[in-house]
Design a protein around this motif. Structure first.
Motif, PDB file in Angstrom:
ATOM      1  N   THR A  76     -64.044  95.119 -17.265  1.00 57.83           N
ATOM      2  CA  THR A  76     -64.876  93.983 -16.878  1.00 57.83           C
ATOM      3  C   THR A  76     -64.089  92.919 -16.120  1.00 57.83           C
ATOM      4  N   GLY A  77     -62.775  92.857 -16.342  1.00 56.86           N
ATOM      5  CA  GLY A  77     -61.965  91.887 -15.614  1.00 56.86           C
ATOM      6  C   GLY A  77     -62.037  92.110 -14.122  1.00 56.86           C
ATOM      7  N   ASN A  78     -62.140  93.392 -13.711  1.00 55.12           N
ATOM      8  CA  ASN A  78     -62.182  93.724 -12.288  1.00 55.12           C
ATOM      9  C   ASN A  78     -63.547  93.470 -11.667  1.00 55.12           C
ATOM     10  N   ILE A  79     -64.586  93.496 -12.476  1.00 55.50           N
ATOM     11  CA  ILE A  79     -65.946  93.369 -11.964  1.00 55.50           C
ATOM     12  C   ILE A  79     -66.541  92.018 -12.347  1.00 55.50           C
ATOM     13  N   VAL A  80     -66.622  91.760 -13.649  1.00 55.03           N
ATOM     14  CA  VAL A  80     -67.195  90.500 -14.131  1.00 55.03           C
ATOM     15  C   VAL A  80     -66.182  89.363 -14.007  1.00 55.03           C
ATOM     16  N   GLY A  81     -64.910  89.641 -14.356  1.00 54.56           N
ATOM     17  CA  GLY A  81     -63.878  88.603 -14.340  1.00 54.56           C
ATOM     18  C   GLY A  81     -63.652  88.021 -12.970  1.00 54.56           C
ATOM     19  N   VAL A  82     -63.624  88.871 -11.943  1.00 55.80           N
ATOM     20  CA  VAL A  82     -63.439  88.378 -10.575  1.00 55.80           C
ATOM     21  C   VAL A  82     -64.625  87.510 -10.167  1.00 55.80           C
ATOM     22  N   ALA A  83     -65.827  87.967 -10.506  1.00 57.98           N
ATOM     23  CA  ALA A  83     -67.033  87.180 -10.190  1.00 57.98           C
ATOM     24  C   ALA A  83     -67.010  85.831 -10.904  1.00 57.98           C
ATOM     25  N   THR A  84     -66.597  85.825 -12.169  1.00 57.15           N
ATOM     26  CA  THR A  84     -66.516  84.582 -12.943  1.00 57.15           C
ATOM     27  C   THR A  84     -65.493  83.633 -12.339  1.00 57.15           C
ATOM     28  N   ALA A  85     -64.361  84.174 -11.896  1.00 62.12           N
ATOM     29  CA  ALA A  85     -63.306  83.353 -11.283  1.00 62.12           C
ATOM     30  C   ALA A  85     -63.786  82.711  -9.995  1.00 62.12           C
ATOM     31  N   LEU A  86     -64.465  83.491  -9.147  1.00 66.10           N
ATOM     32  CA  LEU A  86     -64.955  82.963  -7.876  1.00 66.10           C
ATOM     33  C   LEU A  86     -66.065  81.944  -8.088  1.00 66.10           C
ATOM     34  N   LYS A  87     -66.898  82.177  -9.095  1.00 61.92           N
ATOM     35  CA  LYS A  87     -67.995  81.250  -9.387  1.00 61.92           C
ATOM     36  C   LYS A  87     -67.462  79.885  -9.813  1.00 61.92           C
ATOM     37  N   ALA A  88     -66.382  79.888 -10.591  1.00 58.91           N
ATOM     38  CA  ALA A  88     -65.825  78.630 -11.107  1.00 58.91           C
ATOM     39  C   ALA A  88     -64.795  78.009 -10.171  1.00 58.91           C
ATOM     40  N   GLY A  89     -63.982  78.854  -9.514  1.00 60.98           N
ATOM     41  CA  GLY A  89     -62.874  78.339  -8.714  1.00 60.98           C
ATOM     42  C   GLY A  89     -63.005  78.526  -7.227  1.00 60.98           C
ATOM     43  N   GLY A  90     -64.090  79.177  -6.771  1.00 57.01           N
ATOM     44  CA  GLY A  90     -64.266  79.413  -5.340  1.00 57.01           C
ATOM     45  C   GLY A  90     -63.394  80.557  -4.843  1.00 57.01           C
ATOM     46  N   PRO A  91     -63.468  80.867  -3.540  1.00 61.00           N
ATOM     47  CA  PRO A  91     -62.692  81.968  -2.969  1.00 61.00           C
ATOM     48  C   PRO A  91     -61.185  81.826  -3.185  1.00 61.00           C
ATOM     49  N   GLY A  92     -60.715  80.583  -3.309  1.00 58.98           N
ATOM     50  CA  GLY A  92     -59.282  80.354  -3.510  1.00 58.98           C
ATOM     51  C   GLY A  92     -58.749  80.963  -4.793  1.00 58.98           C
ATOM     52  N   ALA A  93     -59.632  81.198  -5.768  1.00 58.34           N
ATOM     53  CA  ALA A  93     -59.204  81.814  -7.021  1.00 58.34           C
ATOM     54  C   ALA A  93     -58.632  83.204  -6.780  1.00 58.34           C
ATOM     55  N   LEU A  94     -59.160  83.897  -5.752  1.00 54.82           N
ATOM     56  CA  LEU A  94     -58.655  85.244  -5.445  1.00 54.82           C
ATOM     57  C   LEU A  94     -57.207  85.182  -4.980  1.00 54.82           C
ATOM     58  N   PHE A  95     -56.858  84.150  -4.205  1.00 59.16           N
ATOM     59  CA  PHE A  95     -55.466  83.983  -3.766  1.00 59.16           C
ATOM     60  C   PHE A  95     -54.537  83.834  -4.972  1.00 59.16           C
ATOM     61  N   TRP A  96     -54.955  83.011  -5.944  1.00 60.99           N
ATOM     62  CA  TRP A  96     -54.104  82.799  -7.119  1.00 60.99           C
ATOM     63  C   TRP A  96     -54.058  84.024  -8.021  1.00 60.99           C
ATOM     64  N   MET A  97     -55.077  84.866  -7.936  1.00 66.04           N
ATOM     65  CA  MET A  97     -55.006  86.174  -8.595  1.00 66.04           C
ATOM     66  C   MET A  97     -53.897  87.007  -7.982  1.00 66.04           C
ATOM     67  N   TRP A  98     -53.787  86.966  -6.640  1.00 71.49           N
ATOM     68  CA  TRP A  98     -52.736  87.717  -5.952  1.00 71.49           C
ATOM     69  C   TRP A  98     -51.345  87.227  -6.368  1.00 71.49           C
ATOM     70  N   VAL A  99     -51.202  85.910  -6.419  1.00 72.25           N
ATOM     71  CA  VAL A  99     -49.911  85.334  -6.819  1.00 72.25           C
ATOM     72  C   VAL A  99     -49.533  85.790  -8.233  1.00 72.25           C
ATOM     73  N   ALA A 100     -50.503  85.674  -9.145  1.00 69.85           N
ATOM     74  CA  ALA A 100     -50.264  86.082 -10.531  1.00 69.85           C
ATOM     75  C   ALA A 100     -49.934  87.566 -10.620  1.00 69.85           C
ATOM     76  N   ALA A 101     -50.607  88.387  -9.808  1.00 76.94           N
ATOM     77  CA  ALA A 101     -50.388  89.835  -9.837  1.00 76.94           C
ATOM     78  C   ALA A 101     -49.026  90.206  -9.257  1.00 76.94           C
ATOM     79  N   PHE A 102     -48.634  89.554  -8.160  1.00 73.81           N
ATOM     80  CA  PHE A 102     -47.342  89.875  -7.536  1.00 73.81           C
ATOM     81  C   PHE A 102     -46.195  89.629  -8.508  1.00 73.81           C
ATOM     82  N   PHE A 103     -46.159  88.451  -9.093  1.00 69.47           N
ATOM     83  CA  PHE A 103     -45.092  88.158 -10.054  1.00 69.47           C
ATOM     84  C   PHE A 103     -45.341  88.879 -11.380  1.00 69.47           C
TER      85      PHE A 103
END
Length: 458
Positions: A76-103
């Motif tokens: 659900t993190g990949n489907i619901v979690g991403v949607a929840t993040a974008l709903k609350a934080g906007g498209p920029g939340a996806l960028f911070w997902m990338w940062v968190a994933a890289f490190f």
């Protein structure tokens, strides 16, 4: 003040700046200490998924261990979690997902190394490992309270967080929306299916995971790519929007209420960790069961889990949501992602997403049942394992009766509690990770030297 307001305050306190800094900071520490191994050794890590030697002690293959870990993360993190993040934080939340994933890839590597280094056998002859063991055996007996704190938190996450409520809630809502089936009926059927697998132990869980996870991941990635291709011309604009929104507030538009930079950072990192579990301490519990004699080998394989989960699957989900414009709608959770699929595949899209979500969430439940079981075994021994399994199945059933908002808040709180002792241990044992990495790299260099020498002689 109602219960949700109280839980929300606790959640915001736990997931405040200190924990976010600790999560990303731990990844930065290992990235620097290991020479950005997540970049330089990624090709080798991807090859090892299928070509690991599987020559050491363990209960399952390295591939089986990775699939079990992915079963617990790809959900659900990949489907619901991403949607929840974008709903609350906007498209920029996806960028911070990338940062968190890289490190987070460097963090996940370290977790895999320590899992193999400090694993043990329980009284049933099964491998047990994970943060509770590398805290106790790596840091010493005086840190047993920290190990106990992790194990208790792990059981709570399994019973109240990622392992049950969020997965069940997503499955029942999605099936209800697609087929009109009462969530209570879905909950009963799901609980019975879970019981059939979890009482068979790790090998039963691994067998299901190795069949379902790779197949569904490939199919889901393929469908997301169809959506991306359909909106191909808008990709450059969308990418600019994601990066820009990561550093500037996102204005209200459509059904989107707007967000600040701090909301984008918090939701991107928190939802990213919820999805890939880097730093959470869960994946090393599965990694410990792998048949390998080299801790660093399993570390590399574990690292690919974050790469596959966040930098591939979450990215494609996020792009699908932003490109299709549904992130601005009044929809949330799985329904938002369904709308993105429907925009390109009107008839089949929503039904396919329901199937994907249900299977991903089902395997996540199975993976987390094992994580909670190993934490339970650490605290209480092997005698009560069937009792724990029965309680876990009961919580799966209960998950069908809870509301989405409360479910995610509870999951966030217990996730944060689990991450804290694990991150402390990772930092304390960072020199062990570095030395094990050097041992393995020296071994690989010697193998290459022998190959070169043999080829020259021939």
């Amino acid at each position: 003040m109602n219960l949700i307001d109280i839980l929300d305050k606790i959640d915001k306190f736990i997931w405040g700046p200190p924990l976010l800094v600790l999560l990303v900071g731990t990844g930065i520490l290992f990235s620097l200490k290991l020479g950005f191994l997540q970049l330089s050794k990624l090709p080798r890590a991807l090859k090892l998924i299928f070509k690991a030697e599987n020559s050491g002690n363990g209960d399952i293959s390295s591939f089986g261990a990775l699939c079990t870990a992915l079963a617990a993360t790809v959900g659900t993190g990949n489907i619901v979690g991403v949607a929840t993040a974008l709903k609350a934080g906007g498209p920029g939340a996806l960028f911070w997902m990338w940062v968190a994933a890289f490190f987070g890839m460097a963090t996940k590597y370290a977790e895999g190394v320590l899992a193999i280094k400090y694993r043990v056998k329980d009284k049933n002859g099964q491998i047990s490992g994970g943060p509770m063991y590398y805290i106790l055996n790596g840091m010493g007996e005086k840190f047993r309270p920290l190990a106990i704190f992790f194990a208790v938190s792990g059981i709570l996450v399994a019973l109240l967080g990622i392992g049950t409520f969020t997965q069940v809630n997503s499955i029942t809502d999605s099936i209800n929306a697609s087929f009109g089936i009462n969530p209570k009926i879905t909950g009963v059927v799901l609980a019975l299916l879970v019981a059939l697998v979890v009482f068979g132990g790790l090998k039963s869980i691994s067998n299901v995971a190795t069949k379902v996870v790779p197949a569904m991941s490939i199919i889901y990635i393929g469908v997301c790519l169809l959506i991306v291709v359909a909106y191909f011309k808008e990709i450059p604009t969308t990418f600019v929007l994601i990066v820009k929104s990561a550093f500037t507030p996102t204005a209200a538009m459509g059904g989107f209420l707007g967000s600040t930079v701090s909301m984008a950072i918090r939701n991107g990192i928190a939802r990213g960790v919820f999805s890939n579990e880097s730093g959470l301490g869960s994946a090393p519990i599965a990694a410990a069961a792998a048949k390998t004699q080299w801790p660093a080998e399993q570390g590399l394989i574990s690292m690919t889990g974050t790469f596959i989960d966040s930098l591939i699957i979450c990215t494609l989900t996020g792009f699908s949501l932003v490109l299709s414009g549904v992130w601005q709608s009044d929809l949330n959770g799985a329904l938002m992602t369904q709308a993105a699929f429907k925009s390109v595949l009107p008839g089949v899209g929503p039904l396919f997403l329901t199937l994907s979500l249900s299977l991903f969430a089902f395997t996540t439940i199975l993976g987390w049942s094992y994580y909670g079981e190993r934490c339970f075994e650490f605290l209480f021994g092997v005698k009560g394992l069937n009792g724990y399994r029965a309680l876990f199945v009961a919580m799966v059933l209960l998950g069908a009766f809870l509301k989405l908002e409360m479910v995610w808040i509870i999951a966030d709180i217990v996730n944060g509690l689990m991450a804290i002792p694990n991150l402390i241990a990772l930092i304390a044992l960072s020199s062990v990770v570095a030395s094990e990495t050097k041992l393995y790299m020296d071994y690989l260099d010697s193998k290459e030297s022998k190959k070169d020498l043999t080829s020259n002689i021939i």
